[in-house]
Design a protein around this motif. Structure first.
Motif, PDB file in Angstrom:
ATOM      1  N   GLU A   1      51.512  35.058  34.506  1.00  0.00           N
ATOM      2  CA  GLU A   1      52.434  36.170  34.720  1.00  0.00           C
ATOM      3  C   GLU A   1      51.723  37.484  34.407  1.00  0.00           C
ATOM      4  OE1 GLU A   1      55.468  36.117  35.892  1.00  0.00           O
ATOM      5  OE2 GLU A   1      55.825  33.965  35.925  1.00  0.00           O
ATOM      6  N   TRP A   2      52.020  38.517  35.188  1.00  0.00           N
ATOM      7  CA  TRP A   2      51.424  39.822  34.963  1.00  0.00           C
ATOM      8  C   TRP A   2      52.125  40.547  33.828  1.00  0.00           C
ATOM      9  CZ3 TRP A   2      53.576  44.728  35.274  1.00  0.00           C
ATOM     10  CH2 TRP A   2      52.672  45.790  35.239  1.00  0.00           C
ATOM     11  N   LYS A   3      51.304  41.209  33.005  1.00  0.00           N
ATOM     12  CA  LYS A   3      51.828  42.079  31.953  1.00  0.00           C
ATOM     13  C   LYS A   3      51.087  43.406  32.011  1.00  0.00           C
ATOM     14  CE  LYS A   3      52.950  38.235  28.831  1.00  0.00           C
ATOM     15  NZ  LYS A   3      52.664  37.602  27.515  1.00  0.00           N
ATOM     16  N   ALA A   4      51.649  44.427  31.407  1.00  0.00           N
ATOM     17  CA  ALA A   4      51.033  45.758  31.423  1.00  0.00           C
ATOM     18  C   ALA A   4      49.598  45.677  30.926  1.00  0.00           C
ATOM     19  CB  ALA A   4      51.845  46.716  30.559  1.00  0.00           C
ATOM     20  N   GLY A   5      48.696  46.332  31.631  1.00  0.00           N
ATOM     21  CA  GLY A   5      47.282  46.318  31.278  1.00  0.00           C
ATOM     22  C   GLY A   5      46.486  45.280  32.044  1.00  0.00           C
ATOM     23  N   MET A   6      47.180  44.343  32.710  1.00  0.00           N
ATOM     24  CA  MET A   6      46.523  43.327  33.516  1.00  0.00           C
ATOM     25  C   MET A   6      46.474  43.780  34.972  1.00  0.00           C
ATOM     26  SD  MET A   6      48.434  39.985  31.855  1.00  0.00           S
ATOM     27  CE  MET A   6      47.320  38.747  32.477  1.00  0.00           C
ATOM     28  N   GLU A   7      45.595  43.162  35.749  1.00  0.00           N
ATOM     29  CA  GLU A   7      45.470  43.520  37.158  1.00  0.00           C
ATOM     30  C   GLU A   7      46.566  42.822  37.971  1.00  0.00           C
ATOM     31  OE1 GLU A   7      44.224  45.319  40.508  1.00  0.00           O
ATOM     32  OE2 GLU A   7      43.424  45.689  38.494  1.00  0.00           O
ATOM     33  N   PRO A   8      47.423  43.594  38.669  1.00  0.00           N
ATOM     34  CA  PRO A   8      48.452  42.957  39.496  1.00  0.00           C
ATOM     35  C   PRO A   8      47.852  42.418  40.789  1.00  0.00           C
ATOM     36  CG  PRO A   8      48.592  45.345  39.679  1.00  0.00           C
ATOM     37  CD  PRO A   8      47.506  45.058  38.685  1.00  0.00           C
ATOM     38  N   TYR A   9      48.059  41.144  41.076  1.00  0.00           N
ATOM     39  CA  TYR A   9      47.464  40.535  42.265  1.00  0.00           C
ATOM     40  C   TYR A   9      48.505  40.243  43.346  1.00  0.00           C
ATOM     41  CZ  TYR A   9      42.787  39.882  40.362  1.00  0.00           C
ATOM     42  OH  TYR A   9      41.520  40.110  39.874  1.00  0.00           O
ATOM     43  N   TYR A  10      49.461  39.393  43.018  1.00  0.00           N
ATOM     44  CA  TYR A  10      50.381  38.893  44.039  1.00  0.00           C
ATOM     45  C   TYR A  10      51.795  39.388  43.784  1.00  0.00           C
ATOM     46  CZ  TYR A  10      46.421  35.747  44.585  1.00  0.00           C
ATOM     47  OH  TYR A  10      45.158  35.236  44.744  1.00  0.00           O
ATOM     48  N   PRO A  11      52.336  40.234  44.657  1.00  0.00           N
ATOM     49  CA  PRO A  11      53.728  40.671  44.489  1.00  0.00           C
ATOM     50  C   PRO A  11      54.688  39.483  44.552  1.00  0.00           C
ATOM     51  CG  PRO A  11      52.592  41.986  46.164  1.00  0.00           C
ATOM     52  CD  PRO A  11      51.706  40.826  45.845  1.00  0.00           C
TER      53      PRO A  11
END
Length: 379
Positions: free
Chosen positions: A316-326
């Motif tokens: 799961e994406w969290k702030a500070g991580m690279e967003p990959y897949y919407p």
């Protein structure tokens, strides 16, 4: 008059392509990126003489000859053909699902034999659902069983998908896999597109070619200094996250992301293929990439005395991580539409690309969209 006609926020493939077209048209452009280098997620890092895809494997593929000719005019592409392999508890299967896969799964040798086996398993799945009063698949598991049956689902889809999404297949919407392509030929080519390959010398050569002669500033966090750059440019192309641009006014959009473990191994050829998917749930990573196979063939593989592998962990994406897949479910799409409405009213700003449009794109469509947007503005 402003110093620049266009300020382009983001030096990834969309921003670089847009800058190239505008520079060719005589426009004054400035490209900004918050990272210390250009290229976005197609950036390559050279390790042991190997171009390592730092943000995951990228294979360029398209049936659009204009797009193919465009990128090859910047840098020549090689003949790489994407043919991944699935590892399920030590047993190997070819991907995409084709006659090699069906032979490995059941020992069938002809398309008719494979079709009979698949139809038997699909019918069995549908009977079980009907017995439970289920008329239409309610989740990804039921949808997959209705499309390919138990064996392919349990060995090649279930564990891999649950690792990707971080939740059971019974909790993932059915629409995620409206169809699963089955190929009744002995062909391991993953893509149906007419053209595919990797830039000879790596993706950095493509980005550097697109940005040749364009002013670039890295290590610039645009949103922290936007007023300074707004004063410099007539128009601004923003390719970053649209919810971040609007300070999360309507809430944060959700993403899946990937963590990577890169490792140098003292051997010439570790897994024999660029991409091996690990489809059992017990292994935490989704796949292992061996980067040298993207650009090295035959004797070149043995001449390069070491190799580099990357293990990919979906999370799961969290702030500070690279967003990959919407995560384009109803809830997130509704939030995006609110941001899109604001963006449509902007006079100075243009929004484009994966993060700004909250939509997953392959590379070729990104190039095509950037070219179209630039030409539209020029006209």
């Amino acid at each position: 008059m402003k110093r620049y006609d266009y300020i382009i926020v983001g030096a990834g493939l969309y921003g670089a392509t847009f800058a190239y077209i505008m520079k060719q048209a005589g426009k004054r452009c400035l490209v900004l990126d918050r990272r210390p280098y250009t290229g976005g997620n197609i950036y390559c890092e050279e390790i042991e003489g190997i171009n390592v895809h730092k943000y995951g494997a990228h294979i360029f593929h398209t049936s659009n000859k204009e797009v193919w000719d465009f990128v090859n005019a910047i840098v020549e592409f090689n003949r790489y053909t994407n043919s991944p392999i699935a590892n399920y508890k030590g047993q190997y299967f070819n991907l995409p699902f084709n006659m090699n896969t069906f032979y490995q799964m059941w020992g069938v040798k002809t398309p008719d034999e494979a079709k009979v086996k698949i139809e038997e398993q699909k019918a069995d799945a549908m009977r079980k659902m009907a017995a439970e009063g289920i008329e239409n698949p309610r989740n990804l598991e039921e949808q997959a069983l209705a499309l390919v049956g138990k064996d392919i689902y349990e060995k090649l889809i279930k564990g891999y998908t649950e690792k990707q999404w971080g939740r059971p297949c019974t909790e993932i919407p059915a629409f995620i896999i409206k169809r699963l392509p089955l190929r009744f030929v002995y062909d391991n080519n993953y893509f149906n597109d007419k053209y595919q390959g990797i830039p000879i010398g790596g993706y950095n050569k493509l980005i550097n070619g697109l940005l040749a002669g364009v002013e670039v500033r890295c290590d610039v966090d645009f949103l922290k200094v936007r007023k300074e750059y707004e004063a410099m440019g007539e128009k601004i192309l923003f390719t970053g996250a649209i919810d971040e641009f609007y300070a999360y006014k309507f809430g944060k959009l959700a993403y899946r992301t990937i963590n990577f473990e890169h490792e140098i191994i003292d051997t010439t050829n570790w897994q024999g293929n660029a991409v091996v998917n690990y489809t059992e749930a017990e292994i935490p990573y989704t796949r292992i990439i061996e980067h040298k196979h993207f650009e090295m063939f035959g004797e070149e593989i043995e001449q390069c005395r070491r190799t580099v592998i990357s293990k990919e962990y979906a999370t799961e994406w969290k702030a500070g991580m690279e967003p990959y897949y919407p995560i384009n479910d109803d809830e997130n799409n509704a939030i995006y539409e609110k941001y899109e409405h604001l963006a449509d009213q902007e006079k100075k700003y243009i929004f484009g690309g994966r993060l700004a449009e909250y939509k997953y794109y392959d590379m070729a469509p990104i190039v095509e969209l950037a070219i179209q947007r630039a030409h539209h503005l020029l006209s």
